[in-house]
Design a protein around this motif. Sequence first.
Motif, PDB file in Angstrom:
ATOM      1  N   MET A  10     -19.719  48.988   6.276  1.00 12.17           N
ATOM      2  CA  MET A  10     -18.402  49.213   5.692  1.00 12.17           C
ATOM      3  C   MET A  10     -18.220  50.686   5.361  1.00 12.17           C
ATOM      4  O   MET A  10     -19.167  51.382   4.999  1.00 12.17           O
ATOM      5  CB  MET A  10     -18.239  48.380   4.413  1.00 12.17           C
ATOM      6  N   ASP A  11     -17.004  51.179   5.479  1.00 10.06           N
ATOM      7  CA  ASP A  11     -16.703  52.587   5.224  1.00 10.06           C
ATOM      8  C   ASP A  11     -16.423  52.811   3.733  1.00 10.06           C
ATOM      9  O   ASP A  11     -15.456  52.249   3.201  1.00 10.06           O
ATOM     10  CB  ASP A  11     -15.486  53.028   6.042  1.00 10.06           C
ATOM     11  N   ALA A  12     -17.304  53.608   3.077  1.00 13.78           N
ATOM     12  CA  ALA A  12     -17.112  53.958   1.658  1.00 13.78           C
ATOM     13  C   ALA A  12     -16.698  52.718   0.865  1.00 13.78           C
ATOM     14  O   ALA A  12     -15.655  52.705   0.203  1.00 13.78           O
ATOM     15  CB  ALA A  12     -16.067  55.072   1.527  1.00 13.78           C
ATOM     16  N   ARG A  75     -17.222  48.064 -10.328  1.00 14.51           N
ATOM     17  CA  ARG A  75     -16.791  46.666 -10.566  1.00 14.51           C
ATOM     18  C   ARG A  75     -17.543  45.779  -9.576  1.00 14.51           C
ATOM     19  O   ARG A  75     -16.974  45.308  -8.587  1.00 14.51           O
ATOM     20  CB  ARG A  75     -15.285  46.525 -10.375  1.00 14.51           C
ATOM     21  N   TYR A  76     -18.805  45.558  -9.847  1.00 16.89           N
ATOM     22  CA  TYR A  76     -19.668  44.903  -8.864  1.00 16.89           C
ATOM     23  C   TYR A  76     -19.162  43.507  -8.497  1.00 16.89           C
ATOM     24  O   TYR A  76     -19.247  43.099  -7.336  1.00 16.89           O
ATOM     25  CB  TYR A  76     -21.096  44.821  -9.393  1.00 16.89           C
ATOM     26  N   PHE A  77     -18.630  42.778  -9.470  1.00 16.43           N
ATOM     27  CA  PHE A  77     -18.153  41.421  -9.195  1.00 16.43           C
ATOM     28  C   PHE A  77     -17.072  41.433  -8.112  1.00 16.43           C
ATOM     29  O   PHE A  77     -17.015  40.546  -7.251  1.00 16.43           O
ATOM     30  CB  PHE A  77     -17.592  40.774 -10.473  1.00 16.43           C
ATOM     31  N   ARG A  78     -16.223  42.477  -8.136  1.00 14.12           N
ATOM     32  CA  ARG A  78     -15.134  42.575  -7.150  1.00 14.12           C
ATOM     33  C   ARG A  78     -15.690  42.909  -5.768  1.00 14.12           C
ATOM     34  O   ARG A  78     -15.244  42.363  -4.759  1.00 14.12           O
ATOM     35  CB  ARG A  78     -14.149  43.662  -7.602  1.00 14.12           C
ATOM     36  N   TYR A  79     -16.669  43.794  -5.715  1.00 14.00           N
ATOM     37  CA  TYR A  79     -17.264  44.159  -4.428  1.00 14.00           C
ATOM     38  C   TYR A  79     -18.042  42.983  -3.841  1.00 14.00           C
ATOM     39  O   TYR A  79     -18.023  42.758  -2.636  1.00 14.00           O
ATOM     40  CB  TYR A  79     -18.184  45.376  -4.583  1.00 14.00           C
ATOM     41  N   LYS A  80     -18.717  42.237  -4.707  1.00 13.91           N
ATOM     42  CA  LYS A  80     -19.483  41.085  -4.239  1.00 13.91           C
ATOM     43  C   LYS A  80     -18.547  40.019  -3.662  1.00 13.91           C
ATOM     44  O   LYS A  80     -18.816  39.427  -2.622  1.00 13.91           O
ATOM     45  CB  LYS A  80     -20.302  40.487  -5.389  1.00 13.91           C
ATOM     46  N   ARG A  85     -16.501  37.491   1.565  1.00 16.33           N
ATOM     47  CA  ARG A  85     -15.447  37.197   2.540  1.00 16.33           C
ATOM     48  C   ARG A  85     -15.747  37.857   3.884  1.00 16.33           C
ATOM     49  O   ARG A  85     -15.507  37.280   4.946  1.00 16.33           O
ATOM     50  CB  ARG A  85     -14.097  37.661   1.999  1.00 16.33           C
ATOM     51  N   ILE A  86     -16.290  39.083   3.844  1.00 12.95           N
ATOM     52  CA  ILE A  86     -16.637  39.786   5.080  1.00 12.95           C
ATOM     53  C   ILE A  86     -17.765  39.070   5.806  1.00 12.95           C
ATOM     54  O   ILE A  86     -17.726  38.879   7.033  1.00 12.95           O
ATOM     55  CB  ILE A  86     -17.029  41.246   4.765  1.00 12.95           C
ATOM     56  N   ILE A  97     -27.775  36.752  11.382  1.00 11.11           N
ATOM     57  CA  ILE A  97     -27.304  37.876  10.572  1.00 11.11           C
ATOM     58  C   ILE A  97     -28.428  38.322   9.643  1.00 11.11           C
ATOM     59  O   ILE A  97     -29.059  37.503   8.981  1.00 11.11           O
ATOM     60  CB  ILE A  97     -26.079  37.481   9.728  1.00 11.11           C
ATOM     61  N   GLU A  98     -28.670  39.603   9.585  1.00  8.39           N
ATOM     62  CA  GLU A  98     -29.660  40.166   8.664  1.00  8.39           C
ATOM     63  C   GLU A  98     -28.940  41.095   7.691  1.00  8.39           C
ATOM     64  O   GLU A  98     -28.634  42.238   8.018  1.00  8.39           O
ATOM     65  CB  GLU A  98     -30.730  40.945   9.429  1.00  8.39           C
ATOM     66  N   PRO A  99     -28.659  40.612   6.468  1.00  6.43           N
ATOM     67  CA  PRO A  99     -28.007  41.479   5.488  1.00  6.43           C
ATOM     68  C   PRO A  99     -28.959  42.589   5.054  1.00  6.43           C
ATOM     69  O   PRO A  99     -30.125  42.342   4.777  1.00  6.43           O
ATOM     70  CB  PRO A  99     -27.718  40.527   4.312  1.00  6.43           C
ATOM     71  N   LEU A 100     -28.454  43.806   5.005  1.00  2.31           N
ATOM     72  CA  LEU A 100     -29.241  44.933   4.515  1.00  2.31           C
ATOM     73  C   LEU A 100     -28.819  45.329   3.110  1.00  2.31           C
ATOM     74  O   LEU A 100     -29.613  45.863   2.345  1.00  2.31           O
ATOM     75  CB  LEU A 100     -29.087  46.136   5.455  1.00  2.31           C
ATOM     76  N   SER A 101     -27.567  45.081   2.800  1.00  2.00           N
ATOM     77  CA  SER A 101     -27.032  45.360   1.470  1.00  2.00           C
ATOM     78  C   SER A 101     -25.706  44.621   1.357  1.00  2.00           C
ATOM     79  O   SER A 101     -25.325  43.865   2.250  1.00  2.00           O
ATOM     80  CB  SER A 101     -26.838  46.860   1.254  1.00  2.00           C
ATOM     81  N   ILE A 102     -24.988  44.866   0.284  1.00  2.00           N
ATOM     82  CA  ILE A 102     -23.716  44.195   0.053  1.00  2.00           C
ATOM     83  C   ILE A 102     -22.669  44.581   1.098  1.00  2.00           C
ATOM     84  O   ILE A 102     -21.717  43.844   1.346  1.00  2.00           O
ATOM     85  CB  ILE A 102     -23.207  44.539  -1.374  1.00  2.00           C
ATOM     86  N   ASP A 103     -22.868  45.723   1.779  1.00  2.00           N
ATOM     87  CA  ASP A 103     -21.844  46.217   2.718  1.00  2.00           C
ATOM     88  C   ASP A 103     -22.418  46.599   4.080  1.00  2.00           C
ATOM     89  O   ASP A 103     -21.809  47.388   4.809  1.00  2.00           O
ATOM     90  CB  ASP A 103     -21.117  47.417   2.107  1.00  2.00           C
ATOM     91  N   GLU A 104     -23.545  46.006   4.445  1.00  2.00           N
ATOM     92  CA  GLU A 104     -24.206  46.432   5.681  1.00  2.00           C
ATOM     93  C   GLU A 104     -25.050  45.290   6.235  1.00  2.00           C
ATOM     94  O   GLU A 104     -25.712  44.573   5.483  1.00  2.00           O
ATOM     95  CB  GLU A 104     -25.092  47.635   5.350  1.00  2.00           C
TER      96      GLU A 104
END
Length: 348
Positions: A10-12, A75-80, A85-86, A97-104
Motif C-alpha cells: 500500500m502507498d503511504a 488510529r490503528y483500529f481504523r488502519y486495521k 477489507r483489502i 497469501i503471505e502477510p508481511l504487515s498490515i499493508d503488505e
Amino acid sequence: MDRIILHVDMDAFFASVEIKDNPSLKGKPVIVGGIGERGVVSTCSYEARKYGVHSAMPVFLARKKCPMGIFLPVRYFRYKETSERIFRIFREVTPIIEPLSIDEAFLDITDSRFKTGEKAALYIKERVRRELGLTLSIGISYNKFLAKLASDWNKPNGIMVITKAMIPDILMPIPISKVFGLGKKSVERLNNMGVFTVEDLYELPKDFLQGILGKMGLVVYDRIRGIDNRDVETFRERKSVGKERTLKENTMDKDELLIYIKEFSKEVGSILASKNILGKTVTLKYKTGDFESHTRSKTLNYYISTEEEIYEVAKEMLIGEEINEELRLIGISISSFKETRIEQLKLF
C-alpha cells in the motif's frame, strides 16, 4: 512453468487512510505517528517525503524538516479495519497469501484464474481504488525477492514486472542496500571495500561473500542472480512477543526502568497465556538519548511464561547491564516458543 508472485504494498498507508477520511488533507504534507516531541513517525504522505521526512524518524526532527506538516496521531483500529477489507480482496484472487504487515503481502497466483500477473494486479488495484479510494504498488516476478524489489520500482500507484530475461542486467545499477540479506552493517562494510551497486557485488566470488557474510553470503550470491526458491507461506509463525515504550523523559535510573519492565512482563505474560505458549529466550532492548539501539538476550535451559518468571530474568539482565547514559526507550520480548499441552488424566 514459472511461478507468478505478486508483492503488494500500500502507498503511504496510514497517511492515505487519513486523507481518504478527511479529503481536505489531500495534497498536504501529512505525518502520522506519535504527536508528542518524543514520538516517532509511523508513515507520511509523499508531499511530506519531499522534505526528507520518513518512517521511524523522531517527530521533533520531522517538525524541523517540515514545519508546515500536519501531524496526526495513529488510529490503528481504523488502519486495521481498512487492511482487513483489502486482504478480503486478495483472498478473492488467491488463497496463497503471505502477510508481511498490515499493508503488505506476497500473493502466489500461479494457479489462480488470472493468466498473467498484470491482469491480477490491475484487478486488485481497481477493486481497492473503487471500494476504498486508496492506491497501492505491485511488483510481479517469478520469485519473492524480485517481486518485492519490483513493487518499489515506480511508487506510488505503480506496477512493475521483472522477467527472467531481464536478469541480471536490470539489477546491476541497484544499490546493494536493496538486496535481501544485507543489513546496515554489511552494507557499510561492503561500501568500505568499494562495493556500492549490484554490479560491484556481482564481481565478487561466492567463497568471498561467504567469508565476509557467512551463510547469508550464499543467499546474497543467489539473489542477485535471480535465484530465490522460497515459497509464499500462508502461515507465518510468530517469532517473538514483546512490549516497549518511549519514555516521557530520558533516564538512567534503573529503579524507574524496572517499573516499566514489571509492566511489560505482565502484558507479555498475559499474551503468552492467551496463546498457550512458553518461551525461553528473553531479550532486553533499550535506546539511548542519541537513538543508539542496544539488545541483550538470555536463553534459559527451561521454558517460562508467567509475569514473575519473565520479570526476574529481565530484571537480572537490566541490573547487570552497564548503562552510562540516559535512555529514551526501554522494552523486553520473549522468543524461542513451544506450545503448552495440557494432558487430561485418565480415570482408568
